[in-house]
Motif scaffolding. Structure first.
Motif, mmCIF file in Angstrom:
data_model
loop_
_atom_site.group_PDB
_atom_site.id
_atom_site.type_symbol
_atom_site.label_atom_id
_atom_site.label_comp_id
_atom_site.label_asym_id
_atom_site.label_seq_id
_atom_site.Cartn_x
_atom_site.Cartn_y
_atom_site.Cartn_z
ATOM 1 N N LEU A 92 0.783 -1.203 0.081
ATOM 2 C CA LEU A 92 -0.129 0.000 0.046
ATOM 3 C C LEU A 92 0.851 1.174 -0.103
ATOM 4 O O LEU A 92 0.594 2.275 -0.781
ATOM 5 C CB LEU A 92 -0.854 -0.057 1.065
ATOM 6 N N ALA A 93 1.897 1.266 0.940
ATOM 7 C CA ALA A 93 2.770 2.386 1.058
ATOM 8 C C ALA A 93 3.395 2.687 -0.409
ATOM 9 O O ALA A 93 3.615 3.715 -0.761
ATOM 10 C CB ALA A 93 3.719 2.253 2.224
ATOM 11 N N ASP A 94 4.019 1.572 -0.981
ATOM 12 C CA ASP A 94 4.764 1.903 -2.239
ATOM 13 C C ASP A 94 3.745 2.234 -3.229
ATOM 14 O O ASP A 94 4.251 3.119 -4.247
ATOM 15 C CB ASP A 94 5.373 0.343 -2.666
ATOM 16 N N THR A 95 2.674 1.789 -3.315
ATOM 17 C CA THR A 95 1.699 2.201 -4.337
ATOM 18 C C THR A 95 1.394 3.463 -4.228
ATOM 19 O O THR A 95 1.070 4.260 -5.244
ATOM 20 C CB THR A 95 0.594 1.219 -4.504
ATOM 21 N N ALA A 96 1.044 3.972 -2.971
ATOM 22 C CA ALA A 96 0.649 5.227 -2.927
ATOM 23 C C ALA A 96 1.787 6.351 -3.305
ATOM 24 O O ALA A 96 1.651 7.331 -4.051
ATOM 25 C CB ALA A 96 0.545 5.640 -1.214
ATOM 26 N N ASP A 97 3.044 5.859 -3.060
ATOM 27 C CA ASP A 97 4.437 6.872 -3.372
ATOM 28 C C ASP A 97 4.308 6.565 -4.985
ATOM 29 O O ASP A 97 4.444 7.643 -5.628
ATOM 30 C CB ASP A 97 5.585 6.182 -2.814
ATOM 31 N N ARG B 289 -8.356 -9.898 0.417
ATOM 32 C CA ARG B 289 -7.862 -10.515 -0.294
ATOM 33 C C ARG B 289 -8.339 -11.255 -1.544
ATOM 34 O O ARG B 289 -7.773 -11.320 -2.609
ATOM 35 C CB ARG B 289 -7.330 -12.008 0.412
ATOM 36 N N ALA B 290 -9.881 -11.211 -1.837
ATOM 37 C CA ALA B 290 -10.427 -11.254 -3.101
ATOM 38 C C ALA B 290 -10.008 -10.367 -3.972
ATOM 39 O O ALA B 290 -9.947 -10.518 -5.533
ATOM 40 C CB ALA B 290 -11.934 -11.208 -2.977
ATOM 41 N N GLY B 291 -9.340 -9.201 -3.626
ATOM 42 C CA GLY B 291 -8.941 -8.122 -4.443
ATOM 43 C C GLY B 291 -7.645 -8.726 -5.209
ATOM 44 O O GLY B 291 -7.375 -8.312 -6.525
ATOM 45 N N PHE B 292 -6.696 -9.430 -4.652
ATOM 46 C CA PHE B 292 -5.601 -10.317 -5.378
ATOM 47 C C PHE B 292 -6.112 -10.834 -6.456
ATOM 48 O O PHE B 292 -5.615 -10.613 -7.794
ATOM 49 C CB PHE B 292 -5.147 -11.203 -4.428
ATOM 50 N N PRO C 267 9.527 -7.141 -14.856
ATOM 51 C CA PRO C 267 9.857 -8.452 -14.683
ATOM 52 C C PRO C 267 10.054 -8.816 -13.341
ATOM 53 O O PRO C 267 10.633 -7.754 -12.601
ATOM 54 C CB PRO C 267 10.843 -8.467 -15.616
ATOM 55 N N GLY C 268 10.095 -9.886 -12.800
ATOM 56 C CA GLY C 268 10.398 -10.399 -11.477
ATOM 57 C C GLY C 268 9.456 -10.000 -10.422
ATOM 58 O O GLY C 268 8.446 -9.192 -10.624
ATOM 59 N N GLY C 269 9.560 -10.933 -9.277
ATOM 60 C CA GLY C 269 8.623 -10.438 -8.031
ATOM 61 C C GLY C 269 7.375 -11.160 -8.391
ATOM 62 O O GLY C 269 7.081 -11.998 -9.492
ATOM 63 N N LEU C 270 6.587 -11.152 -7.198
ATOM 64 C CA LEU C 270 5.294 -11.795 -7.374
ATOM 65 C C LEU C 270 4.259 -11.335 -8.305
ATOM 66 O O LEU C 270 3.667 -12.110 -9.083
ATOM 67 C CB LEU C 270 4.772 -11.531 -5.846
ATOM 68 N N ASP D 209 2.922 -4.889 -5.222
ATOM 69 C CA ASP D 209 2.634 -3.809 -4.458
ATOM 70 C C ASP D 209 1.211 -3.401 -4.804
ATOM 71 O O ASP D 209 0.554 -3.190 -3.468
ATOM 72 C CB ASP D 209 3.475 -2.625 -4.741
ATOM 73 N N VAL D 210 0.656 -3.718 -5.802
ATOM 74 C CA VAL D 210 -0.744 -3.491 -6.256
ATOM 75 C C VAL D 210 -1.644 -4.314 -5.407
ATOM 76 O O VAL D 210 -2.943 -3.924 -4.929
ATOM 77 C CB VAL D 210 -0.857 -3.347 -7.828
ATOM 78 N N LEU D 211 -1.199 -5.725 -5.419
ATOM 79 C CA LEU D 211 -1.922 -6.644 -4.728
ATOM 80 C C LEU D 211 -1.999 -6.346 -3.259
ATOM 81 O O LEU D 211 -3.372 -6.337 -2.621
ATOM 82 C CB LEU D 211 -1.071 -8.032 -4.720
#
Length: 253
Positions: free
Chosen positions: A85-90, A152-155, A168-171, A233-235
């Motif tokens: 959430l923090a990274d997405t906000a930034d 978590r349904a938002g995932f 590329p890379g990451g979850l 991060d969006v998840l």
């Protein structure tokens, strides 16, 4: 069941091993883990509600109990969702092309948008839990389980087919585009039906699910346009947004 085990491994601190060390991750297994995410969220929600009940029974003020429960939930998920959430906000708060936003999100620091967003979200969740603490225990547990599952349904929605990975890379790259659209819709519809019976108040439960789903749909649309796709991060941001929206509606009902 390996998908459920992987979901526990990814989304909680539990030492569950779903993939042998050194083995490549099967994309189908990763997709299955995302589909199980609402179950994990519901279980974490039950734990959150139980902690609020226990703390208030010991005489802890409801707001303090709510804050401690939110903190315990962050510990149970390694803080990943709040970090996302923090990274997405930034990332959304910075100027420049998608590459610039993604670089800000990867930097690891917390800018002003991240700090304010975390304060608002954590404070709102704690206040909602404090209000729900006055409800009967069964109602409180039903509300927190619903909020956790809806979040978590938002995932599932953010990882739907047609949405590419932003980098590329990451979850995010592992699960991007892995979910049929109907899976997220089915989760939201099923949770709304359960909420109509399990949550006191005729419309509070379904309304909580509907508002959370609408906000996640909007977030996914905006982040895809802003970042060029989805990231891990969006998840996390989708989860926290859904949980917060559901708790606010349930506390108000």
């Amino acid at each position: 069941m390996r998908g459920l085990a992987l979901a526990f491994s990814w989304l909680t601190v539990l030492p569950v091993r779903a993939v042998p060390p050194g083995s490549a991750l099967d994309p189908r297994l990763a997709a299955g883990a995302i589909r199980w995410a609402p179950v994990i969220g519901g279980l974490i929600g039950v734990g959150t509600g139980a902690l609020v009940l226990g703390l208030t029974a010991l005489g802890v003020p409801p707001l303090v109990g709510g804050l401690l429960a939110v903190g315990a939930g962050a510990l149970a998920t390694r803080g990943m969702h709040l970090d996302g959430l923090a990274d997405t906000a930034d990332g959304l708060g910075c100027y420049g092309p998608p590459e610039r936003a993604l670089a800000v999100m990867r930097s690891g620091g917390a800018g002003p948008f991240a700090v304010v967003t975390l304060l608002v979200v954590v404070g709102t969740q704690a206040a909602a839990l404090a209000t729900l603490a006055a409800a009967p225990p069964a109602a409180l547990l039903a509300a927190t389980a619903l909020a956790g599952g809806v979040g978590r349904a938002g995932f599932v929605w953010c990882a739907r087919r047609g949405v590419p990975a932003a980098r590329p890379g990451g979850l995010g790259a592992t699960v991007a585009g892995s979910q049929p659209v109907w899976v997220a819709v089915a989760w939201w519809a099923g949770l709304a039906c359960l909420a109509a019976f399990a949550v006191p108040g005729r419309w509070a439960g379904p309304l909580a699910v509907g508002l959370a789903a609408a906000l996640v749909v909007g977030l996914s649309w905006h982040t895809r346009r802003r970042f060029g796709g989805m990231t891990g991060d969006v998840l996390g941001a989708a989860s926290e947004l859904g949980v917060t929206a559901a708790l606010v509606v349930l506390a108000s009902g």
